[in-house]
Design an enzyme around this catalytic site. Structure first.
Site, mmCIF file in Angstrom:
data_model
loop_
_atom_site.group_PDB
_atom_site.id
_atom_site.type_symbol
_atom_site.label_atom_id
_atom_site.label_comp_id
_atom_site.label_asym_id
_atom_site.label_seq_id
_atom_site.Cartn_x
_atom_site.Cartn_y
_atom_site.Cartn_z
ATOM 1 N N PHE A 105 5.218 -14.572 -5.711
ATOM 2 C CA PHE A 105 4.826 -15.651 -4.805
ATOM 3 C C PHE A 105 5.461 -16.933 -5.311
ATOM 4 C CE2 PHE A 105 2.420 -19.226 -3.252
ATOM 5 C CZ PHE A 105 2.381 -18.948 -1.894
ATOM 6 N N ASP A 145 9.256 -19.647 -12.990
ATOM 7 C CA ASP A 145 8.383 -20.372 -12.068
ATOM 8 C C ASP A 145 7.021 -20.538 -12.731
ATOM 9 O OD1 ASP A 145 6.638 -21.235 -10.112
ATOM 10 O OD2 ASP A 145 7.421 -19.921 -8.549
ATOM 11 N N LYS A 170 2.056 -28.330 -8.831
ATOM 12 C CA LYS A 170 0.592 -28.281 -8.806
ATOM 13 C C LYS A 170 -0.037 -29.266 -9.779
ATOM 14 C CE LYS A 170 0.133 -23.711 -6.764
ATOM 15 N NZ LYS A 170 -0.157 -24.208 -5.412
#
Length: 407
Positions: A148, A233, A262
């Site tokens: 993801f 990531d 984030k």
């Protein structure tokens, strides 16, 4: 936390009001949050909930951390946006401190996590053409199944989640998908056209899947030997969540490029970044990539305050210490409604006995008991509380999970 501002409408009415006007790209739990502080949120009717999701790690420092709120307020009174058409007095300091924190040379500031991934893809391809000498338009990037990395058209092109892909083709070429945690498959997929291997050190959306010891070190060795980049990531796993600043540090691995997001915005503004070596990020030249809001003064001010919190090491230590409490508590629930779990730091994927309900149903039951979590696939729920959660709050959440699963 004081009571929320009064509203003329309760939760159910507010939820119904969203239906005709909001595109249905999410399926939220039926709670309407009005205020938040620390690890707690409050709905429009004054009910309090312990936030055990923390915005998928965007709220690593809790809701409205005083140092981050102060930094934002201070900057709001001075300057918020210039675009990158001009310099601003906050960006260089932010970039220098973020590079030092992550042990890298250069920083490319962006906004969202998906933008960081898209930027990383462009940088890897440019490096492949300019430095490695891959023929034009033939660069490939190897990714892992069940990944993801976001939901842009390019990113869903290499997703294996049909919900994310179905109906959005045609897809962007140039990606090869191999099983996660399989070094042999990865080696077979890498060839002279490979620009990079792009992976999550821990696959969050897939259920907090943690690779075998040695996998990340193997990826690093393979990419060096094969002459391609290792792009990690760390948008969910980074910035303290796993007990280290970066999850790759669990294997003392240094990727060529790290993608951050984030938590970098402190739960206040969207902030992301691509950080890496000068050899790689130095391939970009003016006009080849950009963002009107990337690196804006407000984002840089908040991002700098986030880096300052992490420079102390306090939050990394808290994640490691409280992570041990989380693992111990979950281990005690195995065979008592929990069929398995995976945890690193303050992050866990918990597999619930499907006979007790789906992940969504378990999340709704926990919500009714004052605990907010979110399901992922099947009967798996994710736990990712703010790193500011107390041992008592964590124990209370685990006790509530036990109650929900065993009553």
């Amino acid at each position: 936390m004081t009571a929320p501002a009064r509203t003329d409408r309760g939760s159910e009415e507010l939820i119904r009001a969203e239906e005709p006007v909001l595109a249905h790209n999410y399926h939220p739990l039926p709670v309407v949050v009005a205020r938040a502080e620390g690890a707690w949120v409050e709905d429009v009717e004054g009910r309090r909930y312990l936030d055990m999701l923390a915005g998928y790690s965007a709220l690593n420092f809790g809701h409205r951390h005083p140092a981050l709120i102060e930094a934002a307020h201070r900057q709001l009174d001075r300057l918020t946006l210039t675009s990158r058409a001009f310099h601003n007095d906050r960006l260089a300091g932010f970039a220098e401190r973020l590079a030092a924190l992550t042990g890298t040379d250069m920083v490319l500031p962006m906004n969202t996590g998906a933008e960081a991934v898209e930027s990383g893809i462009k940088v890897a391809r440019k490096w492949a053409y300019d430095v490695k000498g891959v023929p034009a338009d033939r660069a490939t990037i190897v990714v892992a199944a069940d990944n993801f990395h976001g939901r842009t058209t390019t990113i869903v092109s290499f997703s294996t989640d049909e919900t994310a892909r179905c109906g959005f083709g045609p897809f962007t070429p140039g990606f090869r998908i191999v099983p996660y945690n399989d070094l042999a498959a990865l080696e077979a997929a890498v060839d002279e056209t490979t620009a990079a291997v792009l992976i999550e050190p821990i696959q969050g959306e897939a259920g907090v899947l943690i690779p075998d010891d040695g996998y990340l070190a193997g990826v690093r060795e393979l990419t060096r030997r094969k002459g391609c980049l290792f792009v990690a990531d760390e948008i969910q796993s980074g910035l303290g969540r796993t007990g280290h600043t970066l999850a790759v540090e669990h294997e003392s691995v240094v990727p060529d490029v790290v993608l951050l997001g984030k938590a970098l915005g402190g739960g206040i503004v969207p902030v992301s970044a691509v950080v890496g070596s000068r050899e790689v990020l130095g391939v970009l030249h003016p006009g080849e990539h950009g963002s009107t809001f990337g690196g804006n003064p407000l984002a840089a001010a908040v991002g700098t305050a986030v880096v300052e919190l992490l420079e102390t090491g306090e939050f990394q230590r808290r994640a490691a210490e409280l992570g041990a409490v989380l693992r111990e508590g979950l281990a005690g629930l195995v065979g008592r409604g929990v069929v398995g779990f995976r945890a690193r730091g303050l992050w866990a994927g918990v597999d619930v006995d499907p006979a007790l309900g789906s992940g969504r149903e378990i999340s709704e039951r926990l919500m009714r008991e004052g605990i907010l979590v979110k399901d992922t696939h099947g009967s798996t729920i994710r736990l990712a509380p703010p790193l500011t959660v107390t041992p008592e709050e964590l124990a209370g959440a685990l006790g509530t999970l036990e109650k929900v699963l065993t009553s």
